[in-house]
Structure formats: C-alpha cells, structure tokens
Design a protein around this motif. Structure first.
Motif, short mmCIF file in Angstrom:
data_model
loop_
_atom_site.label_atom_id
_atom_site.label_comp_id
_atom_site.label_asym_id
_atom_site.label_seq_id
_atom_site.Cartn_x
_atom_site.Cartn_y
_atom_site.Cartn_z
N PHE A 224 9.76 -36.96 -0.28
CA PHE A 224 11.07 -36.92 0.35
C PHE A 224 12.09 -36.21 -0.52
CE2 PHE A 224 8.76 -40.54 1.91
CZ PHE A 224 9.01 -40.53 3.26
N GLN A 225 12.96 -35.46 0.14
CA GLN A 225 14.17 -34.94 -0.46
C GLN A 225 15.30 -35.39 0.44
OE1 GLN A 225 14.17 -30.74 -1.28
NE2 GLN A 225 12.24 -30.79 -2.41
N SER A 226 16.17 -36.24 -0.09
CA SER A 226 17.16 -36.91 0.74
C SER A 226 16.40 -37.70 1.81
CB SER A 226 18.12 -35.87 1.35
OG SER A 226 19.11 -36.50 2.13
N THR A 227 16.70 -37.52 3.07
CA THR A 227 15.96 -38.24 4.11
C THR A 227 14.94 -37.34 4.81
OG1 THR A 227 17.69 -37.71 5.73
CG2 THR A 227 17.89 -39.81 4.56
N THR A 228 14.78 -36.12 4.34
CA THR A 228 13.80 -35.20 4.93
C THR A 228 12.42 -35.48 4.34
OG1 THR A 228 15.48 -33.48 5.25
CG2 THR A 228 13.17 -32.78 5.29
N ILE A 229 11.42 -35.56 5.20
CA ILE A 229 10.05 -35.79 4.76
C ILE A 229 9.32 -34.46 4.66
CG2 ILE A 229 9.10 -36.15 7.10
CD1 ILE A 229 7.30 -38.32 5.91
N TYR A 230 8.50 -34.34 3.64
CA TYR A 230 7.66 -33.15 3.44
C TYR A 230 6.20 -33.60 3.35
CZ TYR A 230 11.99 -30.65 2.43
OH TYR A 230 13.25 -30.10 2.52
N ILE A 231 5.37 -33.05 4.19
CA ILE A 231 3.94 -33.34 4.16
C ILE A 231 3.25 -32.17 3.45
CG2 ILE A 231 1.88 -33.88 5.49
CD1 ILE A 231 4.06 -35.99 5.74
N ARG A 232 2.66 -32.45 2.29
CA ARG A 232 1.95 -31.43 1.50
C ARG A 232 0.46 -31.79 1.44
NH1 ARG A 232 6.88 -31.64 -1.22
NH2 ARG A 232 7.77 -29.61 -1.77
N ASN A 233 -0.38 -30.79 1.64
CA ASN A 233 -1.80 -31.07 1.52
C ASN A 233 -2.20 -31.17 0.05
OD1 ASN A 233 -1.33 -28.23 1.37
ND2 ASN A 233 -3.53 -27.87 1.52
N ILE A 234 -3.15 -32.05 -0.23
CA ILE A 234 -3.62 -32.25 -1.60
C ILE A 234 -5.05 -31.76 -1.77
CG2 ILE A 234 -2.05 -34.14 -2.14
CD1 ILE A 234 -4.23 -36.11 -1.42
N VAL A 235 -5.63 -31.22 -0.70
CA VAL A 235 -6.94 -30.56 -0.75
C VAL A 235 -6.84 -29.27 0.06
CG1 VAL A 235 -8.24 -32.71 -1.02
CG2 VAL A 235 -7.80 -31.81 1.28
N ASP A 236 -7.66 -28.30 -0.29
CA ASP A 236 -7.74 -27.08 0.53
C ASP A 236 -8.43 -27.41 1.85
OD1 ASP A 236 -6.74 -25.96 -1.75
OD2 ASP A 236 -8.53 -24.79 -2.24
N TYR A 237 -7.98 -26.75 2.92
CA TYR A 237 -8.69 -26.90 4.19
C TYR A 237 -8.49 -25.64 5.02
CZ TYR A 237 -4.13 -28.25 6.20
OH TYR A 237 -2.81 -28.28 6.61
N PRO A 238 -9.38 -25.40 6.01
CA PRO A 238 -9.31 -24.16 6.79
C PRO A 238 -8.00 -24.05 7.56
CG PRO A 238 -11.42 -25.26 7.13
CD PRO A 238 -10.55 -26.22 6.38
N ALA A 239 -7.46 -22.86 7.62
CA ALA A 239 -6.18 -22.64 8.29
C ALA A 239 -6.26 -22.89 9.79
CB ALA A 239 -5.69 -21.22 8.03
#
Length: 345
Positions: A224-239
């Motif tokens: 989170f930055q302020s109240t905005t959520i960020y979803i980040r991948n922690i493994v590589d996966y096919p686009a």
C-alpha cells in the motif's frame, strides 16, 4: 441522483507486449471503493490519506488539522479534508459530533458502503481491457454468514450503529437480507491496509483487487501507498495468463497450516486443500530447531516434540535449551493470535 461511471483501477498496459511478467511487476493498482482508518490511529494519522504525523508531549498534533465539525478526525490539509468528506465523512460527521466518539471501524466501513450504494453510482474497477468489476460482482457467502451466529450478532450491532448515524440524514438502512449480503461482501473481500512497517492502520474494500483468489504459495502480494493497493507478482509467469488466475495469500504463509486452515475457514468460508496445508512436511520444518552441535557443525532439524536427540549426529538438547524453545513457541503462538487477520475492529 444521477448515475455515473468511475474507473478506479489501473492495469499495467505494458504487460501485453511482454512474454513473461517478471517478479516485482505491478500487475494491478486500485483505489478503495470504501476505506476507514483504525480508530486507535485517529489522533496521529490523516483520516483520508493515512499519513502519520507526530504528537508532542502535551498531546497536541504538530501537523494535522482537526475536523471542525465532529472534532474527532484529523487531516493533512484542506485537500485531504475535502476528499475525506466526499469519500464518506459527510455522512459520519454529524453523528460523530452528536455521540462524541468514533464507532468501530467496521461500522464506519459499512456506512460508507451503504451510502455509496444508495447514491446509485455505477462505480467499477477495470481488471482487464474487456472486464470490469463492480460491488455486485463480489462474493457474499450469504448462506454461510446466515449460519454464522457470531457474524450475525456483529451485523446486528453494526447495523444499529450505522442506522443511528444515517437517521440524522433521513437515509434508511437496507433490510436484513440486503444488510447480510453487504456485510458478507465486506467480510470476505476487505484488505487490511498496512503502513511501511506492516502495522494494520486501516481497512479497505477494493473492487479490482478482490478478483484474486487465495493460495498458500501465492504468485503475488499486496502493498500500500496511502490507501492505494498495489498487487506485485513475486514469481515470473506467462504474460498470457489471465489476471484472474494470479493468486495472493489471504493469510500469513509463515503460520502453521492448522492456523491457516482455521482462519481461512472461519473468515472466508473455504477449506484450503493445497499441498502446504495437506502435507505435514512444511509444518515439521516450521516447528523444528537446528541441531546445536558445533563439534562438528550439524545443522540438522530436530523435532523437539518427537525426537529425543538429533536424528543425524545424536546430539541431545539439555533441559535449559528445551525450556527456551518451549518459551519461544508460546511467545510466537501468542503473537499469532494477536496478528489474526480480521476484517476490521
């Protein structure tokens, strides 16, 4: 009131041109459909952006400005105060002033969801170029919530609080069935908003981010930055993998499987049957200690509850070592109970 469309999520448009989504990539970011600050942080955090400030020895806030109406919430500046008003404080302020205290965070979140729904605004998050997600798309687990006595009691008491606040604006609360659906969607789709030190400072309902299913071996994580959520991948996966197939963990993956299974069932109404939850191997390693033998260095795992000595070098732990291990286990177990993920207070 007239309806309008609001897109509040952002998908990473560069992903389509890649073959592989590298770990660390932001795959989705969302602003909350509704949010609330945990009331214990009301005196030193902005009620809108959640920025932390300092309190001096006399209890006076050094940088935040108090709401001139209710005198119970604080803001960075006029910009945050205006946004906070539009995000829901306009329906809270008069009631806060009348009753002289902040209600539980869940009641605030419920009030903000109800008023937003009654405005009949068509608010959605875009989760892919051809797919939007609205509040009505969220799972409610209506049947399970109905059969959950503790949650039905919570809905009743929270509903009464919200009803007392909305009555000051001549806004009626939804009927019981509708209220259960709304609360069910809040229960199973709300994220704990954390600060940079991972303290839970608030709760937010995110339409776009609610698309992600659970896995005890997740592909992505939320920040989170302020109240905005960020979803980040922690493994590589096919686009070309649909975003709906990306998983996050609803629980701390370092917890033993018995804790995770119990909490997932009690909060989200499903039994996790992944390999980590069904295999005892992970739990064994999590509860083991490294062999203390240093002549020679062993570093094998010792199952204190099972083994009398190291299965490799036959080194035995003395009573003092075993006592310290048990003491540490009890401390960790207590912390796990404190850290149980809840929707909000």
């Amino acid at each position: 009131m007239s309806s309008f469309l609001v897109a509040r999520a952002s998908i990473n448009s560069t992903l389509a041109s890649s073959e592989v989504i590298k770990s660390g990539t932001v795959v989705l970011s969302c602003k909350p459909f509704a949010y609330t600050l945990v009331k214990d942080y009301a005196r030193n955090h902005c009620d809108c952006c959640f920025r932390k400030t300092e309190i001096n020895v006399t209890g006076e806030d050094l940088k935040l400005s108090r709401c001139g109406g209710c005198q119970l919430v604080w803001y960075c500046d006029r910009s945050c105060q205006k946004k906070g008003w539009n995000d829901g404080h306009r329906w809270e302020c008069k009631g806060f002033k009348k009753f002289g205290k902040l209600p539980p965070a869940f009641s605030r979140l419920l009030l903000r969801v109800i008023t937003k729904l009654q405005l009949k605004s068509d608010i959605y998050d875009r989760i892919s170029p051809n797919s939007n997600r609205r509040f009505d798309d969220l799972m409610s687990h209506y049947k399970e919530v109905r059969e959950d006595a503790m949650r039905m009691d919570h809905i009743y008491t929270s509903g009464k609080v919200v009803e007392s606040l909305l009555s000051l604006h001549d806004i009626s609360i939804p009927n019981e069935a509708e209220l259960v659906v709304i609360c069910g969607r809040i229960y199973v789709n709300t994220f704990s908003i954390t600060d940079p030190e991972l303290h839970q400072i608030g709760s937010g309902l995110y339409l776009g981010a609610s698309i992600f299913d659970h896995s005890c071996e997740p592909m992505a994580t939320a920040s989170f930055q302020s109240t905005t959520i960020y979803i980040r991948n922690i493994v590589d996966y096919p686009a070309n993998l649909p975003i709906q197939k990306v998983t996050i963990s609803y629980q701390d993956t370092l917890k033993p499987s018995s804790y995770r299974i119990s909490e997932l069932s009690g909060i989200y109404y499903f039994i996790c049957q992944c390999e980590r939850c069904s295999s005892n191997a992970y739990n064994s390693s999590m509860r083991a200690v490294l062999c203390q033998n240093r002549k020679p260095v062993c570093n094998s795992e010792i199952q204190v509850d099972v083994d009398d000595c190291c299965p490799e070098c036959k080194y035995s732990l003395d009573e003092t070592q075993i006592s310290k291990i048990k003491e540490t286990e009890d401390m960790v177990r207590g912390k796990l109970h404190e850290m149980q993920d809840v929707v909000c207070n």
